[in-house]
Design a protein around this motif. Structure first.
Motif, mmCIF file in Angstrom:
data_model
loop_
_atom_site.group_PDB
_atom_site.id
_atom_site.type_symbol
_atom_site.label_atom_id
_atom_site.label_comp_id
_atom_site.label_asym_id
_atom_site.label_seq_id
_atom_site.Cartn_x
_atom_site.Cartn_y
_atom_site.Cartn_z
ATOM 1 N N LEU A 76 30.284 23.787 70.078
ATOM 2 C CA LEU A 76 31.000 22.898 70.604
ATOM 3 C C LEU A 76 30.732 21.101 70.656
ATOM 4 C CD1 LEU A 76 32.875 24.828 73.744
ATOM 5 C CD2 LEU A 76 33.489 23.683 71.223
ATOM 6 N N LYS A 77 29.616 21.219 69.903
ATOM 7 C CA LYS A 77 28.629 20.458 69.729
ATOM 8 C C LYS A 77 28.650 19.435 68.577
ATOM 9 C CE LYS A 77 25.871 20.190 73.947
ATOM 10 N NZ LYS A 77 24.875 20.629 74.855
ATOM 11 N N SER A 78 28.547 20.828 67.368
ATOM 12 C CA SER A 78 28.100 20.238 65.438
ATOM 13 C C SER A 78 29.899 19.990 64.893
ATOM 14 C CB SER A 78 27.866 21.923 65.656
ATOM 15 O OG SER A 78 26.493 22.529 66.127
ATOM 16 N N THR A 79 29.374 19.442 63.874
ATOM 17 C CA THR A 79 30.190 19.383 63.185
ATOM 18 C C THR A 79 30.183 20.168 61.926
ATOM 19 O OG1 THR A 79 29.970 16.891 63.573
ATOM 20 C CG2 THR A 79 30.832 17.407 61.582
ATOM 21 N N TYR A 80 31.542 20.954 61.360
ATOM 22 C CA TYR A 80 31.587 22.385 60.531
ATOM 23 C C TYR A 80 32.884 21.694 59.040
ATOM 24 C CZ TYR A 80 29.382 25.212 64.511
ATOM 25 O OH TYR A 80 27.411 25.682 65.201
ATOM 26 N N VAL A 81 32.259 22.559 58.257
ATOM 27 C CA VAL A 81 33.704 22.650 57.154
ATOM 28 C C VAL A 81 33.059 24.180 57.027
ATOM 29 C CG1 VAL A 81 32.400 20.619 56.114
ATOM 30 C CG2 VAL A 81 31.718 22.767 55.458
ATOM 31 N N ILE A 82 34.209 24.532 56.237
ATOM 32 C CA ILE A 82 34.836 25.503 56.204
ATOM 33 C C ILE A 82 35.191 25.768 54.692
ATOM 34 C CG2 ILE A 82 36.882 26.152 56.463
ATOM 35 C CD1 ILE A 82 36.913 28.505 57.814
ATOM 36 N N PRO A 83 33.831 26.872 53.419
ATOM 37 C CA PRO A 83 34.580 26.462 52.624
ATOM 38 C C PRO A 83 36.817 26.781 52.338
ATOM 39 C CG PRO A 83 33.328 28.114 52.789
ATOM 40 C CD PRO A 83 33.771 27.690 53.993
ATOM 41 N N PHE A 84 36.829 26.626 51.402
ATOM 42 C CA PHE A 84 38.603 26.819 50.732
ATOM 43 C C PHE A 84 38.909 27.914 50.314
ATOM 44 C CE2 PHE A 84 42.080 25.243 48.399
ATOM 45 C CZ PHE A 84 43.251 24.990 48.993
ATOM 46 N N LYS A 85 37.868 27.831 49.413
ATOM 47 C CA LYS A 85 38.211 28.925 47.991
ATOM 48 C C LYS A 85 38.668 30.360 49.507
ATOM 49 C CE LYS A 85 35.974 29.983 44.004
ATOM 50 N NZ LYS A 85 33.996 29.588 43.469
ATOM 51 N N PRO A 86 38.679 30.749 50.093
ATOM 52 C CA PRO A 86 38.523 32.082 50.766
ATOM 53 C C PRO A 86 40.249 31.982 50.920
ATOM 54 C CG PRO A 86 36.783 32.005 51.411
ATOM 55 C CD PRO A 86 36.974 30.729 50.966
ATOM 56 N N PHE A 87 40.693 30.580 51.002
ATOM 57 C CA PHE A 87 42.315 30.408 50.961
ATOM 58 C C PHE A 87 42.821 30.302 49.627
ATOM 59 C CE2 PHE A 87 40.258 28.149 54.862
ATOM 60 C CZ PHE A 87 40.362 29.241 55.636
ATOM 61 N N TYR A 88 42.460 29.531 49.244
ATOM 62 C CA TYR A 88 42.720 29.480 48.098
ATOM 63 C C TYR A 88 43.311 31.114 46.640
ATOM 64 C CZ TYR A 88 42.621 27.759 42.717
ATOM 65 O OH TYR A 88 43.385 27.560 41.698
ATOM 66 N N GLN A 89 42.186 31.922 47.008
ATOM 67 C CA GLN A 89 42.173 33.333 46.651
ATOM 68 C C GLN A 89 43.243 34.166 47.449
ATOM 69 O OE1 GLN A 89 37.321 34.388 47.380
ATOM 70 N NE2 GLN A 89 37.834 33.764 45.085
ATOM 71 N N LEU A 114 42.360 22.441 39.726
ATOM 72 C CA LEU A 114 42.162 23.375 40.328
ATOM 73 C C LEU A 114 41.330 23.533 40.883
ATOM 74 C CD1 LEU A 114 45.198 25.283 38.893
ATOM 75 C CD2 LEU A 114 44.873 24.272 40.994
ATOM 76 N N GLU A 115 40.003 23.627 40.453
ATOM 77 C CA GLU A 115 38.258 24.025 40.308
ATOM 78 C C GLU A 115 38.254 23.214 40.926
ATOM 79 O OE1 GLU A 115 34.299 25.033 37.647
ATOM 80 O OE2 GLU A 115 35.818 24.870 36.861
ATOM 81 N N GLU A 116 38.024 22.042 40.832
ATOM 82 C CA GLU A 116 37.614 21.510 41.976
ATOM 83 C C GLU A 116 38.153 21.285 44.190
ATOM 84 O OE1 GLU A 116 35.988 16.323 42.005
ATOM 85 O OE2 GLU A 116 39.191 17.147 41.618
ATOM 86 N N LEU A 117 39.834 21.663 43.204
ATOM 87 C CA LEU A 117 39.428 22.395 44.779
ATOM 88 C C LEU A 117 39.554 23.380 45.564
ATOM 89 C CD1 LEU A 117 41.712 21.580 46.971
ATOM 90 C CD2 LEU A 117 43.748 22.737 45.993
ATOM 91 N N ALA A 118 39.152 24.582 45.438
ATOM 92 C CA ALA A 118 39.098 25.710 45.385
ATOM 93 C C ALA A 118 38.015 25.505 45.959
ATOM 94 C CB ALA A 118 38.959 26.783 43.845
ATOM 95 N N ASN A 119 36.780 25.157 44.768
ATOM 96 C CA ASN A 119 35.453 24.726 45.230
ATOM 97 C C ASN A 119 34.678 23.596 46.130
ATOM 98 O OD1 ASN A 119 34.491 26.804 43.821
ATOM 99 N ND2 ASN A 119 34.273 25.718 42.015
ATOM 100 N N SER A 120 36.235 22.900 47.478
ATOM 101 C CA SER A 120 36.226 22.497 48.350
ATOM 102 C C SER A 120 35.785 22.604 49.441
ATOM 103 C CB SER A 120 37.082 21.130 47.812
ATOM 104 O OG SER A 120 37.924 21.473 48.445
ATOM 105 N N TYR A 121 35.348 21.776 50.302
ATOM 106 C CA TYR A 121 35.036 21.900 51.871
ATOM 107 C C TYR A 121 36.413 21.609 52.073
ATOM 108 C CZ TYR A 121 30.750 23.837 50.072
ATOM 109 O OH TYR A 121 29.548 24.338 49.973
#
Length: 160
Positions: A76-89, A114-121
């Motif tokens: 609840l204090k940290s800044t987070y990203v999540i990889p987009f690749k699992p959603f893309y797949q 598409l590759e740039e998007l798939a590998n984004s956060y």
């Protein structure tokens, strides 16, 4: 706060960033662009749809453990990203797809490969809070080239 992923895909899906804070795939923002994180990512091998499904079912049944107070405070204090690749797949982009259009809250559209998007956060949490003013997510390229100027206010992702 939901983001549709649609267009030239077999399975249009809806992304809900509000639940990712408890997702084990989340990565601290500071670690997302480090060499250590990328080395770990490269060690993982891609799974077939069946293997991925079985793995998710096993993880889901094994991950119902409580979060310690210390871990909850950290989350609840940290800044987070999540990889987009699992959603893309999971959406399974069709063979004829060429690129993606990111529709922002202000109506602007950004085209990405598409590759740039798939590998984004996707940044979904800043200091433990959802991105309300310029969210619901920001897109960061995995090489960190847009670290100072991400794509903000992402409301829709359309695969063309």
């Amino acid at each position: 706060m939901i983001i549709p992923l649609k267009g030239n895909v077999k399975f249009p899906i809806t992304l809900d960033p509000t639940v990712w804070i408890f997702d084990d795939r989340r990565i601290k923002f500071a670690e997302a662009f480090s060499g250590e994180h990328h080395a770990r990512e490269e060690q993982e091998h891609p799974f077939s749809s069946e293997e991925r499904f079985n793995r998710e079912v096993v993880q889901a049944t094994n991950d119902n453990k409580p979060i310690s107070r210390k871990d909850a405070d950290e989350i609840l204090k940290s800044t987070y990203v999540i990889p987009f690749k699992p959603f893309y797949q999971n959406a399974e982009v069709n063979d004829g797809a060429t690129d993606a259009t990111i529709v922002q809250a202000d109506g602007n559209e950004v085209s990405l490969g598409l590759e740039e998007l798939a590998n984004s956060y996707l940044l979904f949490s800043f200091e433990g809070k959802p991105l309300k003013d310029d969210g619901p997510v920001h897109i960061y390229f995995n090489d960190g080239t847009n670290k100072d100027d991400p794509i903000k206010g992402v409301n829709e992702i359309i695969i063309n």
